[in-house]
Scaffold this motif. Structure first.
Motif, PDB file in Angstrom:
ATOM      1  N   VAL A   1     -45.683  34.012   9.328  1.00 46.54           N
ATOM      2  CA  VAL A   1     -45.449  35.093  10.295  1.00 46.54           C
ATOM      3  C   VAL A   1     -44.496  34.571  11.365  1.00 46.54           C
ATOM      4  O   VAL A   1     -44.757  33.536  11.982  1.00 46.54           O
ATOM      5  CB  VAL A   1     -46.746  35.537  11.005  1.00 46.54           C
ATOM      6  CG1 VAL A   1     -46.467  36.733  11.919  1.00 46.54           C
ATOM      7  CG2 VAL A   1     -47.832  35.884  10.010  1.00 46.54           C
ATOM      8  N   LYS A   2     -43.402  35.302  11.567  1.00 47.31           N
ATOM      9  CA  LYS A   2     -42.449  34.907  12.616  1.00 47.31           C
ATOM     10  C   LYS A   2     -42.367  36.053  13.625  1.00 47.31           C
ATOM     11  O   LYS A   2     -42.380  37.225  13.231  1.00 47.31           O
ATOM     12  CB  LYS A   2     -41.091  34.675  11.952  1.00 47.31           C
ATOM     13  CG  LYS A   2     -40.030  34.131  12.875  1.00 47.31           C
ATOM     14  CD  LYS A   2     -38.836  33.657  12.063  1.00 47.31           C
ATOM     15  CE  LYS A   2     -37.705  34.655  12.181  1.00 47.31           C
ATOM     16  NZ  LYS A   2     -36.550  34.426  11.352  1.00 47.31           N
ATOM     17  N   PHE A   3     -42.318  35.722  14.903  1.00 52.51           N
ATOM     18  CA  PHE A   3     -42.167  36.759  15.931  1.00 52.51           C
ATOM     19  C   PHE A   3     -40.778  36.644  16.554  1.00 52.51           C
ATOM     20  O   PHE A   3     -40.335  35.542  16.875  1.00 52.51           O
ATOM     21  CB  PHE A   3     -43.219  36.583  17.028  1.00 52.51           C
ATOM     22  CG  PHE A   3     -44.618  36.901  16.575  1.00 52.51           C
ATOM     23  CD1 PHE A   3     -45.094  38.202  16.619  1.00 52.51           C
ATOM     24  CD2 PHE A   3     -45.453  35.900  16.082  1.00 52.51           C
ATOM     25  CE1 PHE A   3     -46.383  38.499  16.182  1.00 52.51           C
ATOM     26  CE2 PHE A   3     -46.751  36.196  15.649  1.00 52.51           C
ATOM     27  CZ  PHE A   3     -47.212  37.499  15.702  1.00 52.51           C
ATOM     28  N   ILE A   4     -40.105  37.755  16.715  1.00 50.68           N
ATOM     29  CA  ILE A   4     -38.840  37.767  17.463  1.00 50.68           C
ATOM     30  C   ILE A   4     -39.058  38.705  18.652  1.00 50.68           C
ATOM     31  O   ILE A   4     -39.467  39.866  18.470  1.00 50.68           O
ATOM     32  CB  ILE A   4     -37.667  38.295  16.603  1.00 50.68           C
ATOM     33  CG1 ILE A   4     -37.433  37.355  15.419  1.00 50.68           C
ATOM     34  CG2 ILE A   4     -36.404  38.428  17.449  1.00 50.68           C
ATOM     35  CD1 ILE A   4     -36.315  37.817  14.474  1.00 50.68           C
ATOM     36  N   HIS A   5     -38.830  38.194  19.841  1.00 45.82           N
ATOM     37  CA  HIS A   5     -39.063  39.017  21.038  1.00 45.82           C
ATOM     38  C   HIS A   5     -37.769  39.738  21.430  1.00 45.82           C
ATOM     39  O   HIS A   5     -36.761  39.104  21.692  1.00 45.82           O
ATOM     40  CB  HIS A   5     -39.574  38.144  22.184  1.00 45.82           C
ATOM     41  CG  HIS A   5     -40.951  37.633  21.901  1.00 45.82           C
ATOM     42  ND1 HIS A   5     -42.096  38.299  22.307  1.00 45.82           N
ATOM     43  CD2 HIS A   5     -41.382  36.554  21.208  1.00 45.82           C
ATOM     44  CE1 HIS A   5     -43.161  37.642  21.878  1.00 45.82           C
ATOM     45  NE2 HIS A   5     -42.754  36.576  21.211  1.00 45.82           N
ATOM     46  N   LEU A   6     -37.838  41.049  21.453  1.00 46.61           N
ATOM     47  CA  LEU A   6     -36.687  41.875  21.856  1.00 46.61           C
ATOM     48  C   LEU A   6     -36.810  42.171  23.355  1.00 46.61           C
ATOM     49  O   LEU A   6     -37.861  41.935  23.953  1.00 46.61           O
ATOM     50  CB  LEU A   6     -36.688  43.179  21.055  1.00 46.61           C
ATOM     51  CG  LEU A   6     -36.554  43.036  19.539  1.00 46.61           C
ATOM     52  CD1 LEU A   6     -36.411  44.400  18.894  1.00 46.61           C
ATOM     53  CD2 LEU A   6     -35.376  42.158  19.149  1.00 46.61           C
ATOM     54  N   PRO A   7     -35.752  42.698  23.962  1.00 48.86           N
ATOM     55  CA  PRO A   7     -35.855  43.019  25.398  1.00 48.86           C
ATOM     56  C   PRO A   7     -37.051  43.931  25.686  1.00 48.86           C
ATOM     57  O   PRO A   7     -37.414  44.769  24.858  1.00 48.86           O
ATOM     58  CB  PRO A   7     -34.543  43.748  25.684  1.00 48.86           C
ATOM     59  CG  PRO A   7     -33.611  43.273  24.633  1.00 48.86           C
ATOM     60  CD  PRO A   7     -34.441  43.012  23.405  1.00 48.86           C
ATOM     61  N   HIS A   8     -37.640  43.743  26.849  1.00 51.59           N
ATOM     62  CA  HIS A   8     -38.779  44.580  27.254  1.00 51.59           C
ATOM     63  C   HIS A   8     -38.307  46.005  27.530  1.00 51.59           C
ATOM     64  O   HIS A   8     -37.139  46.218  27.817  1.00 51.59           O
ATOM     65  CB  HIS A   8     -39.372  44.056  28.561  1.00 51.59           C
ATOM     66  CG  HIS A   8     -40.069  42.749  28.393  1.00 51.59           C
ATOM     67  ND1 HIS A   8     -41.015  42.303  29.258  1.00 51.59           N
ATOM     68  CD2 HIS A   8     -39.956  41.797  27.442  1.00 51.59           C
ATOM     69  CE1 HIS A   8     -41.451  41.122  28.854  1.00 51.59           C
ATOM     70  NE2 HIS A   8     -40.815  40.793  27.758  1.00 51.59           N
TER      71      HIS A   8
END
Ligand SMILES: O=c1ccn([C@@H]2O[C@H](COP(=O)(O)OP(=O)(O)O[C@H]3O[C@H](CO)[C@@H](O)[C@H](O)[C@H]3O)[C@@H](O)[C@H]2O)c(=O)[nH]1
Length: 478
Positions: free
Chosen positions: A64-71
């Motif tokens: 599982v990989k998480f990519i954080h996009l702009p809030h």
């Protein structure tokens, strides 16, 4: 097929993110050729446990990989809560470029082929992102199948009458519900609150553009709703639930000490003697309502575990928080009088509490995850829906399925209605009754829910069909 990647885009709300990730984990457990990338878009809707949950999932699963996009920017609280659907949909439309960029830069260049993009029910504009990238899209529907039927009913009805619902409308015949549905249990968007109605009509149309719809439910719970989709000309519906975080990963380490106290206290209570009260990630009350709950509980004479979360008395639209000053907020002497027989807490380890043998019933806001968790553990609900689609969920549970007791189905929470101690006392006594018919039915449904996800069960098979479709998406042409 050697390997396959699936991208998940959960809506920026806790109930949605939890169940999307639980579904992702289920896919990975079932088939080790898959890996997933979750695009995380945060918003003010994210509660306290989210970061810890993401870290814990990432640490325990290398696929599982998480990519954080702009809030998402904080909108004025009132605008957001009055028209959450519209706000979220517009925010997702404005995030389309970020989503495509993340997929183009971080997912597509890897050697693992992308089999599909799973888009949350509130992220409809991102279905277009998938289409533009030439990747099959799947809708992840975090509510139940009956409410999916409501979503399809909206555009159909709109094509005929072109106006929103009115509170004085008579009951509506919605094919996914067993009984005619009174407008008093419709979600507030149906009445065009701030334009959300038309947003939801658009959603109902958009869902049909996907390659499949994944629903967190199981056939044995909602056969009527699921059968109502036959011959509707819609994409395949995959019922893969219940998706439940049985490992309690959504509770942050910061809560561990408090949760230990709850465990110890429950261990000391007799079997089935405690009523548990908890109102989801967004459910909190002002002081007048908290007082009535306290009085109702005390008068019921039952032991209780109560997750007390507050909203400011003059701002029912604020996000609830754990109450810091309970002595001042609750009736004088209440905590003292109920010491030993009652316990209050903030954010609770809900699944673990429902699993405890001391718990005999659940007063719930009827968020869909809470309903599934409660059924899984065979704990009957006294239904007290508050906002979103919770009233229609409660209606289905009480009237259509006989799986819950009514506390109050049509409470006008946002208009400041206070449910009296008398109503609460009556419902608690009714649901705690050891012999009631609802309890018996809930126990039977508990067994069915467990069977659904085991080898050969309805949800197990449905997930197998979805995996087959994902594999086909990336199969080389013959
Ligand atoms: O003190 C708490 C409160 C909640 N939870 C957990 O948080 C989740 C809450 O989910 P849910 O019961 O679905 O409620 P909401 O957070 O209110 O969920 C939103 O999303 C659901 C799924 O789309 C909708 O059905 C609801 O109406 C909507 O409010 C559940 O897993 C609970 O176990 C805890 O663990 N401890």
């Amino acid at each position: 097929m050697e390997r396959a990647e699936v991208v998940f885009i959960p809506a920026p709300a806790m109930g949605h993110l939890f169940s999307a990730i639980e579904f992702g984990k289920r896919l990975l457990d079932r088939d080790d050729r898959f890996s997933i990338t979750v695009l995380v878009i945060k918003s003010p809707l994210h509660g306290p446990s989210l970061d810890g949950y993401i870290q814990s999932v990432a640490a325990s699963n290398s696929r599982v990989k998480f990519i954080h996009l702009p809030h998402i920017d904080n909108p004025p609280e009132e605008i957001f809560l009055k028209s959450a659907e519209k706000y979220l949909t517009e925010a997702m439309a404005s995030h389309k470029a970020h989503v495509k960029e993340a997929i183009i830069n971080d997912v597509l260049p890897t050697s693992v082929p992308l089999a599909g993009i799973v888009v949350d029910m509130f992220c409809c504009p991102l279905i277009d992102a998938a289409h533009e990238l030439g990747v099959p899209s799947y809708l992840f529907f975090t509510c139940n199948a009956a409410f999916l039927g409501f979503a399809f009913y909206l555009p159909k009805r709109h094509d005929q009458v072109s106006v929103e619902f009115s509170e004085s409308d008579p009951e509506s015949i919605i094919p996914s519900y067993v009984n005619p549905v009174p407008s008093s249990v419709f979600p507030s968007f149906a009445f065009n609150k701030e334009g959300s109605y038309i947003t939801m009509v658009y959603h109902g149309r958009k869902y049909k553009e996907t390659n499949g719809i994944i629903v967190n439910t199981f056939y044995e719970l909602e056969p009527h709703a699921i059968n109502s989709f036959l011959n509707e000309g819609m994409p395949p519906v995959y019922t893969v639930g219940p998706l439940i975080d049985l490992k309690g990963q959504k509770h942050s380490d910061a809560n561990q000490e408090k949760h230990e106290k709850i465990r110890t206290w429950l261990d000391e209570q007799p079997p089935s003697s405690v009523v548990f009260l908890c109102f989801g990630s967004g459910g909190g009350f002002g002081q007048p309502q908290l007082k009535e709950i306290a009085l109702g509980l005390e008068r019921s004479g039952h032991r209780f575990l109560w997750s007390v979360r507050c909203v400011s008395p003059d701002d029912k639209f604020s996000t609830p928080s754990d109450c810091q000053n309970l002595e001042e907020v609750l009736p004088p002497g209440f905590l003292e009088r109920t010491r030993g027989t009652g316990m209050t807490c903030g954010w609770a380890p809900q699944v673990e509490v429902l699993a405890h043998k001391a718990v005999g019933a659940f007063v719930s806001h009827c968020g869909w995850n809470s309903i599934l968790e409660s059924l899984w553990h065979g704990v009957p609900i006294a239904a007290w829906p508050i906002y979103a689609e919770q009233k229609i969920n409660a209606f289905q549970m009480v009237r259509d399925l006989g799986l819950a007791v009514e506390l109050k189905l049509d409470c006008r929470y946002r208009d400041g209605e206070v449910v009296t101690a008398e109503v609460i006392e009556k419902a608690v006594k009714c649901v705690m009754d050891g012999e009631n018919e609802v309890r018996k039915r809930v126990k039977e449904m508990s067994e069915k829910s467990r069977k659904a996800v085991t080898n050969g069960g309805s949800s197990f098979d449905s997930l197998g069909r979805l995996i087959g479709a994902l594999c086909n998406n990336i199969a080389p042409p013959e």
